[in-house]
Design an enzyme around this catalytic site. Structure first.
Site, PDB file in Angstrom:
ATOM      1  N   LYS A  11     -11.712  46.069   1.368  1.00  0.00           N
ATOM      2  CA  LYS A  11     -11.991  47.305   2.101  1.00  0.00           C
ATOM      3  C   LYS A  11     -11.313  47.354   3.475  1.00  0.00           C
ATOM      4  CE  LYS A  11     -16.405  48.269  -0.163  1.00  0.00           C
ATOM      5  NZ  LYS A  11     -17.849  48.513   0.082  1.00  0.00           N
ATOM      6  N   ASN A 114     -18.568  45.928   4.438  1.00  0.00           N
ATOM      7  CA  ASN A 114     -18.856  44.650   3.790  1.00  0.00           C
ATOM      8  C   ASN A 114     -17.650  44.005   3.113  1.00  0.00           C
ATOM      9  OD1 ASN A 114     -18.605  46.044   1.364  1.00  0.00           O
ATOM     10  ND2 ASN A 114     -20.805  46.238   1.065  1.00  0.00           N
ATOM     11  N   HIS A 117     -15.389  45.338  -2.679  1.00  0.00           N
ATOM     12  CA  HIS A 117     -16.054  46.000  -3.806  1.00  0.00           C
ATOM     13  C   HIS A 117     -15.672  45.240  -5.060  1.00  0.00           C
ATOM     14  CE1 HIS A 117     -17.142  49.048  -6.803  1.00  0.00           C
ATOM     15  NE2 HIS A 117     -16.000  48.732  -7.371  1.00  0.00           N
TER      16      HIS A 117
END
Length: 140
Positions: A11, A114, A117
């Site tokens: 990400k 975070n 994915h």
């Protein structure tokens, strides 16, 4: 044990901090092969389509905004039980709850940022892979 494929996104919070290589090292250390990879800038429509399953959730808008905030690295990973193996190395969504040595424990900034994915099932992996890669881009 079954050789399978899964889909991964590194990400924007991680690409912004030049962590692609470090994350790839953890992926490979977990016994997974990166058989396709490209750096892309996701558009709002692409992010909304990709995360459509969360459309009615309160975090949907913030998730889409995060995913379009910078480049991502999309990947196809292959290995023994790749979906579980990658989700194990990715760690819990909340980095505070992630196990030491996982991508999210080591690199995530927050639940929203975070760092990664991973597909949750073989059916979603197939859909997600097809959304980002054509067959000749996957070379395993």
């Amino acid at each position: 044990m079954a050789i399978e494929r899964t889909f991964s996104i590194i990400k924007p919070d991680a690409t912004r901090r030049n962590l692609t290589g470090a994350i790839n090292a953890l992926i490979e250390k977990a016994g997974l092969r990166i058989i396709a990879q490209k750096r892309v800038q996701i558009t709002r429509p692409q992010a909304e389509t990709f995360y459509a399953v969360h459309k009615e959730r309160p975090f949907f808008g913030a998730l889409v905004d995060t995913m379009i905030s910078g480049p991502v690295v999309v990947q196809v990973l292959e290995g023994e039980n790749a979906i579980k193996a990658y989700r194990d190395v990715l760690g819990a969504t909340d980095p505070a709850k992630a196990a030491p040595g996982t991508i999210r424990k080591e690199f995530a900034l927050s639940v929203g940022e975070n760092s990664g994915h991973g597909s949750d099932a073989s059916e979603t992996a197939a859909i997600e892979i097809a959304q980002w890669f054509s067959g000749n881009e996957i070379v395993g």
